[in-house]
Design a protein around this motif. Structure first.
Motif, PDB file in Angstrom:
ATOM      1  N   ASP A 245       0.822  -1.206   0.000  1.00 44.15           N
ATOM      2  CA  ASP A 245       0.000   0.000   0.000  1.00 44.15           C
ATOM      3  C   ASP A 245       0.860   1.262   0.000  1.00 44.15           C
ATOM      4  O   ASP A 245       0.577   2.216  -0.746  1.00 44.15           O
ATOM      5  N   ALA A 246       1.899   1.281   0.816  1.00 47.31           N
ATOM      6  CA  ALA A 246       2.761   2.463   0.889  1.00 47.31           C
ATOM      7  C   ALA A 246       3.466   2.702  -0.447  1.00 47.31           C
ATOM      8  O   ALA A 246       3.473   3.824  -0.965  1.00 47.31           O
TER       9      ALA A 246
ATOM     10  N   ASN B 165       2.588   1.732  -3.405  1.00 49.89           N
ATOM     11  CA  ASN B 165       1.631   2.128  -4.438  1.00 49.89           C
ATOM     12  C   ASN B 165       1.171   3.575  -4.285  1.00 49.89           C
ATOM     13  O   ASN B 165       0.622   4.147  -5.221  1.00 49.89           O
ATOM     14  N   SER B 166       1.417   4.184  -3.141  1.00 51.77           N
ATOM     15  CA  SER B 166       1.099   5.605  -2.980  1.00 51.77           C
ATOM     16  C   SER B 166       2.054   6.470  -3.804  1.00 51.77           C
ATOM     17  O   SER B 166       1.741   7.609  -4.120  1.00 51.77           O
ATOM     18  N   ARG B 167       3.221   5.928  -4.109  1.00 51.98           N
ATOM     19  CA  ARG B 167       4.284   6.641  -4.833  1.00 51.98           C
ATOM     20  C   ARG B 167       4.671   7.933  -4.113  1.00 51.98           C
ATOM     21  O   ARG B 167       5.043   8.914  -4.735  1.00 51.98           O
ATOM     22  N   ASP B 168       4.604   7.885  -2.804  1.00 53.86           N
ATOM     23  CA  ASP B 168       4.980   9.020  -1.964  1.00 53.86           C
ATOM     24  C   ASP B 168       6.283   8.648  -1.250  1.00 53.86           C
ATOM     25  O   ASP B 168       6.267   7.885  -0.277  1.00 53.86           O
TER      26      ASP B 168
ATOM     27  N   ARG C 197       6.334   9.100   2.620  1.00 55.22           N
ATOM     28  CA  ARG C 197       5.493   8.099   3.301  1.00 55.22           C
ATOM     29  C   ARG C 197       6.197   6.753   3.350  1.00 55.22           C
ATOM     30  O   ARG C 197       6.239   6.091   4.391  1.00 55.22           O
TER      31      ARG C 197
END
Length: 143
Positions: A27-28, A30-33, A36
């Protein structure tokens, strides 16, 4: 000095907690942040990603920023492979395209080692890239 931060689930891992840890990582990423993502790692984290060696959160942010500038529409799937004590191994694949529109499927393995507070201390990734046609994509965003 060990950080006071904590990122449950904490080691030693069970099947359930290892699966939660893998899903949280997916999930992290896939945020492409980059910021984060970096917060899941110890301040002095150590990575090998292909031929790149990354040390510390600041370098993680720099590395991921460069990565996602090149890898457009990135979509990742991680699968638990094995776990024991404070270690997890995953298989993964992700798809992305370059600035020219060529799609790729990247796949490989990661070995993770965690500190007692649940932050990842070490991440070693072996990755291969395969050019694919857009029609061959398997990982699409669910809408």
């Amino acid at each position: 000095m060990e950080s006071l931060e904590s990122r449950p689930p904490l080691p030693p891992f069970t099947l359930e907690s290892a699966l939660r840890k893998v899903q949280a990582a997916e999930d992290a990423w896939n945020s492409r942040d980059p910021v984060r993502v970096s917060l899941a790692y110890t301040p002095d984290t150590e990575w090998r990603n292909r031929a790149d060696f990354v040390n510390g959160r600041e370098q993680v942010v720099e590395f991921l920023s460069r990565k996602w500038e090149r890898e457009h529409d990135y979509r990742l799937k991680k699968t638990l492979w094995a776990f024991m004590d404070n270690r997890i191994a995953v298989r993964f694949e992700y798809e992305w395209h370059d600035a020219a529109g060529q799609w790729f499927r990247s796949h490989g393995n990661e070995n993770w080692e965690f500190a007692e507070n649940g932050l990842m201390r070490k991440r070693y990734a072996s990755i291969n890239d395969q050019p694919i046609a857009e029609a061959q994509r398997k990982l699409r965003w669910e809408r």
